[in-house]
Scaffold this motif. Structure first.
Motif, mmCIF file in Angstrom:
data_model
loop_
_atom_site.group_PDB
_atom_site.id
_atom_site.type_symbol
_atom_site.label_atom_id
_atom_site.label_comp_id
_atom_site.label_asym_id
_atom_site.label_seq_id
_atom_site.Cartn_x
_atom_site.Cartn_y
_atom_site.Cartn_z
ATOM 1 N N THR A 183 -6.546 9.025 -12.682
ATOM 2 C CA THR A 183 -6.511 7.604 -12.320
ATOM 3 C C THR A 183 -6.625 7.427 -10.811
ATOM 4 O O THR A 183 -7.350 6.548 -10.320
ATOM 5 C CB THR A 183 -5.215 6.964 -12.820
ATOM 6 O OG1 THR A 183 -5.170 7.054 -14.245
ATOM 7 C CG2 THR A 183 -5.125 5.498 -12.403
ATOM 8 N N VAL A 187 -9.430 5.162 -8.757
ATOM 9 C CA VAL A 187 -9.052 4.040 -7.897
ATOM 10 C C VAL A 187 -9.539 4.276 -6.469
ATOM 11 O O VAL A 187 -10.067 3.361 -5.816
ATOM 12 C CB VAL A 187 -7.526 3.836 -7.927
ATOM 13 C CG1 VAL A 187 -7.103 2.803 -6.891
ATOM 14 C CG2 VAL A 187 -7.082 3.409 -9.319
ATOM 15 N N THR A 635 -9.474 -0.029 -19.779
ATOM 16 C CA THR A 635 -8.904 -0.217 -18.448
ATOM 17 C C THR A 635 -9.872 -1.054 -17.625
ATOM 18 O O THR A 635 -11.062 -0.746 -17.551
ATOM 19 C CB THR A 635 -8.669 1.128 -17.744
ATOM 20 O OG1 THR A 635 -7.771 1.922 -18.521
ATOM 21 C CG2 THR A 635 -8.063 0.916 -16.361
ATOM 22 N N GLU A 637 -10.505 -3.143 -13.764
ATOM 23 C CA GLU A 637 -10.106 -3.155 -12.366
ATOM 24 C C GLU A 637 -10.374 -4.525 -11.779
ATOM 25 O O GLU A 637 -11.432 -5.114 -11.999
ATOM 26 C CB GLU A 637 -10.890 -2.093 -11.583
ATOM 27 C CG GLU A 637 -10.445 -1.915 -10.130
ATOM 28 C CD GLU A 637 -11.165 -2.825 -9.159
ATOM 29 O OE1 GLU A 637 -10.608 -3.103 -8.085
ATOM 30 O OE2 GLU A 637 -12.284 -3.282 -9.485
ATOM 31 N N LYS A 640 -8.683 -4.517 -6.600
ATOM 32 C CA LYS A 640 -8.353 -3.148 -6.204
ATOM 33 C C LYS A 640 -7.161 -2.579 -6.962
ATOM 34 O O LYS A 640 -6.492 -1.667 -6.504
ATOM 35 C CB LYS A 640 -8.101 -3.072 -4.693
ATOM 36 C CG LYS A 640 -9.283 -3.496 -3.845
ATOM 37 C CD LYS A 640 -8.994 -3.342 -2.363
ATOM 38 C CE LYS A 640 -10.180 -3.786 -1.534
ATOM 39 N NZ LYS A 640 -9.935 -3.664 -0.092
ATOM 40 N N GLU A 642 -5.825 -1.352 -11.069
ATOM 41 C CA GLU A 642 -6.217 -1.076 -12.436
ATOM 42 C C GLU A 642 -5.197 -1.672 -13.404
ATOM 43 O O GLU A 642 -3.995 -1.662 -13.146
ATOM 44 C CB GLU A 642 -6.333 0.430 -12.680
ATOM 45 C CG GLU A 642 -7.574 1.047 -12.069
ATOM 46 C CD GLU A 642 -7.876 2.428 -12.639
ATOM 47 O OE1 GLU A 642 -7.066 2.942 -13.441
ATOM 48 O OE2 GLU A 642 -8.928 2.990 -12.297
#
Length: 684
Positions: A183, A187, A635, A637, A640, A642
């Protein structure tokens, strides 16, 4: 000095830079994405150039488009603000190649300090204390897991190219490290274009202290004191102040000198910030974290206690002028504190919010400053960082500064989307915060005990009275004292016949159904008769009213949102509460009841919907897979951050999106269908 400067940023920082450019007589050029065509910074600038669509990668991060905009408008220099390209060495090189001055440090400083791993190694070689952690660049997930095996947990995963607390992940248990790294890389890549990570030991109760420095091209380096940035949530600063209540004069001098030495080690030029972790128990000890080679969000508090315009200093240094002050000339006077206003819902785990600014009231008064990127009717989306504005207060001492900030936040109104203003009000009144006993984890510990304001009957009454007034349904004093004849409208205005229907008799009291749906709570429902027991009178400014009840008079701010057959949206702020009410008159109540009856006749399939507009970054299961409650499906986004969406029931997942898809608020991303066997059991 430059005659024209392009501001390669948006929002409140672009507005802040343009303000100083105007004061210095320098022409300003704004850039904007298609989503920001009506933004405040665009209106403030002397010229504005569109550099691409909403996606930051194709607009605010588009180096070629920005350089072209500078060339087109004759800008001799570019100010990058913070975030976006402010610490991007390739952008600095592109500016140099085009003969444009980059208002920031030289390429060497950007390269060394922009890489968190390299900067730590560089500063460690100079003897500055460091926390335990990895120090090799380019390690794979497997290598990072191996390197962390000998470390003390919990640990903190940090993006090497990151800043501002974004992309950081705490790992409490070694067995969770591998999954969290996946993750973290995703990101980091999305936010900074670089997925290089490093790991360091997490210090449980540290204080976050940063030092502001200025350095010119002639070898002069000075510091302007420190800022305390310990009030954070998820490593994101929320409230900052200057100076720190923790440091004594001897430590202040040592940490300031360490910051100057750090800047000098890379021949720094411009304004920068050196960040340290300081032990709460041993405040004389500090550990280097990183150097930010740009202006900081919280720079106003330093400006307030020093009287120095940091943007002006950046411009002068970039133009080749020497510093006009020495360290002995710097004097800290009074205290200043800043609060960041975000588009987010604290009651929904700080989920980012979006919407149109329907109503806006920003505070003013002695010692109050507002750096804002908002204006009414502006659309706030989820393509960019959720920070909307900063409210800054200055005072003779810390107590006065915090008191002024608390009052100023109480006078700040934003309608059309959820914000964290009520949350900030609670923090600025907290006894530990006011006493200066804090650390970077304090907010997380206090959050479960915070008690957010809830809608009350008088809030609903204000919303109903406002709509009744808008639709001409309020009787005047004469109408109340002389009941109308059966064939005359029972209330003022010809619109009454259309809005409230015709009936024989001596009049009718309209009753409104008012609801306020709060995330994480049941819907609050109110019945509000417009019977004269409460009145809504105009206040002193646009959107301001006085709600007069039997027992008291309450100042309220009101804004009208969308209207349809099934109700009108009315935003109300009163005391510490702000919320959106759906107000239904008799006709709207009938339409709503019919819609509910129709919905009951249709078999519902559990749906997983987007809590906000965003981008799909991962699909965790294939369509047709069997899932159970809590299984991760999709998931997305946004801003910025998640957001992981899970199955709400057991059954067969039907996925409606793919990685890379742009989704809107409320869009159905997936459904979970009950299995045939379960359906047959239900039928039997």
């Amino acid at each position: 000095m430059f005659s024209t400067v392009l501001v390669a940023n948006r929002g409140e920082i672009a507005c802040r830079i343009i303000t100083t450019l105007k004061s210095m007589g320098i022409a300003s050029v704004a850039i904007y994405s298609e989503a920001d065509a009506q933004a405040k910074h665009v209106a403030m600038a002397d010229r504005a150039v569109c550099v691409g669509p909403a996606a930051a990668a194709r607009s605010y991060l588009n180096i070629e488009a920005i350089i072209d905009a500078a060339a087109e408008t004759g800008a001799e220099a570019i100010h990058p603000g913070y975030g976006f390209l402010s610490e991007n060495v390739e952008f600095a090189r592109a500016c140099a190649a085009a003969g444009i001055t980059f208002i920031g440090p030289e390429e060497h400083a950007l390269e060394v300090m922009g890489d968190k791993i390299r900067s730590k190694n560089h500063v460690a070689a100079a003897g500055v204390p460091m926390v335990e952690g990895t120090s090799e660049p380019g390690l794979s997930d497997e290598q990072l897991v191996a390197a962390a095996a000998t470390m003390t947990f919990p640990v903190l995963i940090k993006p090497s190219a990151g800043g501002g607390g974004k992309g950081m992940h705490v790992v409490e248990d070694p067995q969770d490290l591998a999954e969290t790294l996946i993750t973290a890389r995703r990101v980091a890549k999305a936010a900074f274009g670089d997925d290089t990570l490093f790991i360091e030991q997490l210090i449980r109760t540290p204080r976050h202290i940063e030092v502001q420095i200025l350095a010119d091209s002639y070898g002069s380096v000075i510091h302007l004191g420190e800022r305390e940035c310990s009030l954070q949530r998820r490593h994101q600063k929320i409230i900052e102040e200057a100076p720190s209540a923790l440091l004594d004069e001897e430590t202040r001098a040592r940490i300031g000198q360490a910051a100057c030495d750090t800047a000098a080690s890379v021949d720094y030029r411009g304004a920068g910030t050196v960040e340290f972790l300081v032990s709460d128990q041993e405040p004389q000890k500090f550990y280097f974290m990183e150097m930010n080679t740009r202006l900081q969000v919280e720079h106003p508090v330093t400006e307030e206690i020093t009287g120095i315009d940091l943007v002006e200093q950046q411009l002068r240094i970039a133009a080749g002028q020497p510093l006009r002050m020495t360290q002995d000339d710097v004097a800290l006077s009074g205290h200043s504190v800043e609060a960041r206003i975000y588009a987010e819902d604290p009651q929904a785990d700080f989920l980012p919010s979006a919407g149109t600014v329907l109503g806006l009231s920003e505070p003013h008064g002695p010692g109050i400053r507002v750096d804002s990127g908002m204006r009414e009717h502006q659309v706030i989306g989820t393509d960019y960082d959720p920070m909307l504005a900063k409210v800054i207060a200055a005072g003779a001492d810390r107590d006065q500064a915090f008191s002024r900030l608390h009052r100023a936040l109480g006078g700040t109104v934003v309608h059309g989307l959820s914000t964290n203003i009520s949350y900030l009000r609670q923090l600025t009144a907290d006894s530990d915060v006011r006493a200066g006993t804090m650390d970077t984890t304090m907010i997380e510990r206090k959050l479960p005990d915070l008690d957010f304001p809830v809608p009350q009957q008088h809030h609903a009454a204000a919303a109903a009275l406002f709509l009744a007034q808008q639709r001409g349904l309020l009787p005047d004093a004469a109408a109340q004292s002389h009941p109308p004849a059966p064939f005359h409208p029972p209330v003022q205005g010809p619109a009454a016949w259309q809005s409230d229907g015709w009936r024989p008799g001596t009049g009718h009291t309209p009753t409104f159904s008012v609801t306020c749906s709060r995330t994480g709570a049941t819907t609050d429902q109110f019945e509000v008769p417009v019977d004269g027991a409460a009145a809504l009178l105009p206040g002193s400014g646009c959107g301001q009213w006085e709600l007069q009840t039997e027992h008291r008079s309450i100042p309220v701010h009101i804004s009208l949102g969308t209207r349809s057959r099934t109700g009108a949206e009315v935003w109300v702020t009163a005391e510490d509460f702000t919320g959106m009410f759906t107000v239904l008159d008799a006709e709207a109540q009938t339409h709503r009841q019919l819609a509910e009856i129709e919905a009951e006749l249709v078999d519902a399939v559990p749906e997983v919907t987007a809590p906000m507009p965003g981008t799909v970054v991962a699909v965790e299961v294939a369509s047709g897979a069997e899932v159970t409650v809590g299984d991760l499906l999709v998931t997305i986004e946004a801003m910025k951050m998640e957001h992981r969406l899970t199955a709400l029931s057991e059954g067969t997942a039907r996925i409606n999106v793919a990685v890379g898809d742009q989704v809107s608020l409320g869009q159905v991303l997936a459904t979970v269908e009950a299995s045939t066997e379960d359906n047959s059991k239900d039928e039997s």
